[in-house]
Design a protein around this motif. Sequence first.
Motif, PDB file in Angstrom:
ATOM      1  N   UNK A   9     -14.683  -0.540  42.226  1.00 50.75           N
ATOM      2  CA  UNK A   9     -15.062  -1.500  40.990  1.00 50.75           C
ATOM      3  C   UNK A   9     -13.925  -2.155  40.099  1.00 50.75           C
ATOM      4  N   UNK A  10     -13.067  -1.293  39.965  1.00 53.56           N
ATOM      5  CA  UNK A  10     -11.684  -1.742  39.300  1.00 53.56           C
ATOM      6  C   UNK A  10     -11.085  -2.775  40.143  1.00 53.56           C
ATOM      7  N   UNK A  11     -11.218  -2.877  41.320  1.00 57.55           N
ATOM      8  CA  UNK A  11     -10.778  -4.056  42.111  1.00 57.55           C
ATOM      9  C   UNK A  11     -11.324  -5.225  41.878  1.00 57.55           C
ATOM     10  N   UNK A  12     -12.497  -5.194  41.971  1.00 56.55           N
ATOM     11  CA  UNK A  12     -13.751  -6.270  41.764  1.00 56.55           C
ATOM     12  C   UNK A  12     -13.525  -6.759  40.386  1.00 56.55           C
ATOM     13  N   UNK A  63     -16.963   5.668  35.362  1.00 50.86           N
ATOM     14  CA  UNK A  63     -15.690   6.450  34.302  1.00 50.86           C
ATOM     15  C   UNK A  63     -14.756   5.387  33.786  1.00 50.86           C
ATOM     16  N   UNK A  64     -14.837   4.323  34.322  1.00 51.31           N
ATOM     17  CA  UNK A  64     -13.755   3.191  34.222  1.00 51.31           C
ATOM     18  C   UNK A  64     -13.507   3.052  32.801  1.00 51.31           C
ATOM     19  N   UNK A  65     -14.649   2.641  32.105  1.00 52.55           N
ATOM     20  CA  UNK A  65     -14.612   2.332  30.698  1.00 52.55           C
ATOM     21  C   UNK A  65     -14.104   3.491  29.457  1.00 52.55           C
ATOM     22  N   UNK A  66     -14.403   4.677  30.052  1.00 50.48           N
ATOM     23  CA  UNK A  66     -13.942   5.602  29.226  1.00 50.48           C
ATOM     24  C   UNK A  66     -12.512   5.954  29.333  1.00 50.48           C
ATOM     25  N   UNK A  67     -12.041   5.886  30.604  1.00 47.37           N
ATOM     26  CA  UNK A  67     -10.690   5.760  30.807  1.00 47.37           C
ATOM     27  C   UNK A  67      -9.773   4.759  29.970  1.00 47.37           C
ATOM     28  N   UNK A  68     -10.390   3.402  30.323  1.00 48.76           N
ATOM     29  CA  UNK A  68      -9.585   2.382  29.614  1.00 48.76           C
ATOM     30  C   UNK A  68      -9.759   2.509  28.044  1.00 48.76           C
ATOM     31  N   UNK A  69     -10.935   2.944  27.599  1.00 51.17           N
ATOM     32  CA  UNK A  69     -10.882   3.018  26.111  1.00 51.17           C
ATOM     33  C   UNK A  69     -10.122   3.953  25.503  1.00 51.17           C
ATOM     34  N   UNK A 295       7.642  -9.538  26.326  1.00 49.26           N
ATOM     35  CA  UNK A 295       6.255  -9.732  26.544  1.00 49.26           C
ATOM     36  C   UNK A 295       5.347  -8.579  26.512  1.00 49.26           C
ATOM     37  N   UNK A 296       5.787  -7.516  25.286  1.00 47.20           N
ATOM     38  CA  UNK A 296       4.902  -6.272  24.862  1.00 47.20           C
ATOM     39  C   UNK A 296       3.442  -6.954  24.700  1.00 47.20           C
ATOM     40  N   UNK A 297       3.277  -7.956  23.841  1.00 44.57           N
ATOM     41  CA  UNK A 297       1.726  -8.519  23.487  1.00 44.57           C
ATOM     42  C   UNK A 297       1.104  -9.077  24.685  1.00 44.57           C
ATOM     43  N   UNK A 298       1.835  -9.535  25.848  1.00 41.19           N
ATOM     44  CA  UNK A 298       1.276 -10.109  26.967  1.00 41.19           C
ATOM     45  C   UNK A 298       0.522  -8.888  27.764  1.00 41.19           C
ATOM     46  N   UNK A 299       1.453  -7.736  27.767  1.00 45.23           N
ATOM     47  CA  UNK A 299       0.711  -6.658  28.573  1.00 45.23           C
ATOM     48  C   UNK A 299      -0.204  -6.069  27.632  1.00 45.23           C
ATOM     49  N   UNK A 300      -0.179  -6.044  26.369  1.00 45.26           N
ATOM     50  CA  UNK A 300      -1.487  -5.804  25.530  1.00 45.26           C
ATOM     51  C   UNK A 300      -2.546  -6.586  25.772  1.00 45.26           C
ATOM     52  N   UNK A 301      -2.342  -7.886  26.101  1.00 47.21           N
ATOM     53  CA  UNK A 301      -3.461  -9.046  26.672  1.00 47.21           C
ATOM     54  C   UNK A 301      -4.233  -8.585  27.754  1.00 47.21           C
ATOM     55  N   UNK A 302      -3.288  -8.184  28.742  1.00 51.72           N
ATOM     56  CA  UNK A 302      -3.754  -7.661  30.032  1.00 51.72           C
ATOM     57  C   UNK A 302      -4.563  -6.539  29.975  1.00 51.72           C
ATOM     58  N   UNK A 303      -4.243  -5.692  29.078  1.00 53.92           N
ATOM     59  CA  UNK A 303      -4.955  -4.165  28.898  1.00 53.92           C
ATOM     60  C   UNK A 303      -6.426  -4.501  28.123  1.00 53.92           C
ATOM     61  N   UNK A 304      -6.147  -5.645  27.106  1.00 53.37           N
ATOM     62  CA  UNK A 304      -7.505  -5.893  26.374  1.00 53.37           C
ATOM     63  C   UNK A 304      -8.504  -6.715  27.449  1.00 53.37           C
ATOM     64  N   UNK A 305      -8.015  -7.595  28.270  1.00 53.87           N
ATOM     65  CA  UNK A 305      -8.936  -8.369  29.160  1.00 53.87           C
ATOM     66  C   UNK A 305      -9.530  -7.264  30.010  1.00 53.87           C
ATOM     67  N   UNK A 306      -8.850  -6.095  30.763  1.00 57.17           N
ATOM     68  CA  UNK A 306      -9.294  -5.294  31.552  1.00 57.17           C
ATOM     69  C   UNK A 306     -10.552  -4.375  30.746  1.00 57.17           C
ATOM     70  N   UNK A 307     -10.250  -4.233  29.537  1.00 55.98           N
ATOM     71  CA  UNK A 307     -10.971  -3.558  28.463  1.00 55.98           C
ATOM     72  C   UNK A 307     -12.384  -4.387  28.208  1.00 55.98           C
ATOM     73  N   UNK A 308     -12.224  -5.527  28.206  1.00 51.98           N
ATOM     74  CA  UNK A 308     -13.315  -6.770  28.182  1.00 51.98           C
ATOM     75  C   UNK A 308     -14.158  -6.302  29.165  1.00 51.98           C
ATOM     76  N   UNK A 309     -13.631  -6.596  30.573  1.00 49.99           N
ATOM     77  CA  UNK A 309     -14.357  -6.565  31.750  1.00 49.99           C
ATOM     78  C   UNK A 309     -15.012  -5.164  31.892  1.00 49.99           C
ATOM     79  N   UNK A 310     -14.680  -4.161  31.459  1.00 51.92           N
ATOM     80  CA  UNK A 310     -15.270  -2.636  31.746  1.00 51.92           C
ATOM     81  C   UNK A 310     -16.338  -2.635  30.688  1.00 51.92           C
TER      82      UNK A 310
END
Length: 411
Positions: A9-12, A63-69, A295-310
């Motif tokens: 699911x994470x890969x998808x 369980x992806x959302x609980x881990x990411x959040x 690039x700290x905020x760029x990594x933050x943005x990556x985490x944010x979009x993973x969060x949005x997807x979950x």
Amino acid sequence: MIFTSDAVVLGLLMITLAVIFYTASLEHPFWKKLYTIVPPLLLCYFIPGLYNSFGIISGEKSKLYSVVSQYLLPACLVYFTLGMDFKAVLRLGPKALIVFFAGTLGVMLGGPVAVGIVKSVAPEVVGGQGADAVWRGLSTIAGSWIGGGANQTALKEIFQPSDRLFSQVIAVDVIVAEIWMAVLIYGAGQASKIDSFFKADASSIEELKHKLEKEQKVSQRLLTLKDLVLIGAVGFGATGLAHLFADFMAPWIKEHYPSLEKLSLTSSFFWVVSTVTLIGIVLSFTRLRQLEFAGASKIGSLFLYILVATIGMKMDIFAVAENPGLFAVGIIWMSMHVIITLVVAKLVNAPFFFTAVGSQANVGGAASAPVVAAAFHPSLASVGVLLSILGYAVGTYGGYLTGLMMQWVAE
């Protein structure tokens, strides 16, 4: 259900995000037209929602959302607030900050007013009990419209709306916000006429534009392994400290002051997000703020979009049509924000640039405020970033207070 493994699911989800971002960057007329009509952020929510709605994956069992959040969201908040340069924000001048906070006030007042107006006409639209109490879902829009997606998810964890309700308010949030963003981008092309109406002097914008171009060239640097390790240590170290504090504070309040549960102060996640935001603000005054240039905020943005997807994969797309009256709440709410922002801008004779970017820094956050700023000139994108970081810093707190006000009006 086709895919049950969270690894699959994470890969998808990651492939889906990659396809969205890649096609959004293409110059082909088809893709440019598509993303003019359908914003990438909306697809980041709704494509995973389609996977869930059609049984390709199960957002409920994953369980992806609980881990990411629990892990990526707090780190994301640290990265966004770490880059805060208060001196640079102050250099924007009082008008930029006045208009920005007017926009924040517009969101905070607009929510309860919209709930009150709709309640007087159609109380069932803003009713509900327990996790389905509509004010709980609307509180997440307050977090999104003051800060951004990370603040929205933080408030989702604090107020705990049902997944079905959250599916409905996400649609209101994204669609209403994107309509307003389109208006602002159109307004950027008419900025001189609007400034003339507001009797605003935009010469300071030109000066700021040249100064920012110079600063960006001097400060930016290549990302190294050392930077990555430090960024990881700051984000996840702060997350660990916040969880440690929350694990003590939430049970202590629940035991000694159970009446504070109504204010969500017995929520462990409230203390996690409040603590990491405070840590990020404090660290922004130290040398660690230099990690923003790596690039700290760029990594933050990556985490944010993973969060949005979950978040998206927990949505039931078909639930969006169940309460169309929520769009009336969103439109009234946004209208209040717009009116207050424009009135204050007119009173202080602020250039339309500050009005547009200040509004979008609230409503759209780091994902879209730079886009609106860049519509005036590419070098001004960083102003959108600066103000949106300020939004991240106050978004959870402001959204939390707005949620409590909406609860009071709805009940």
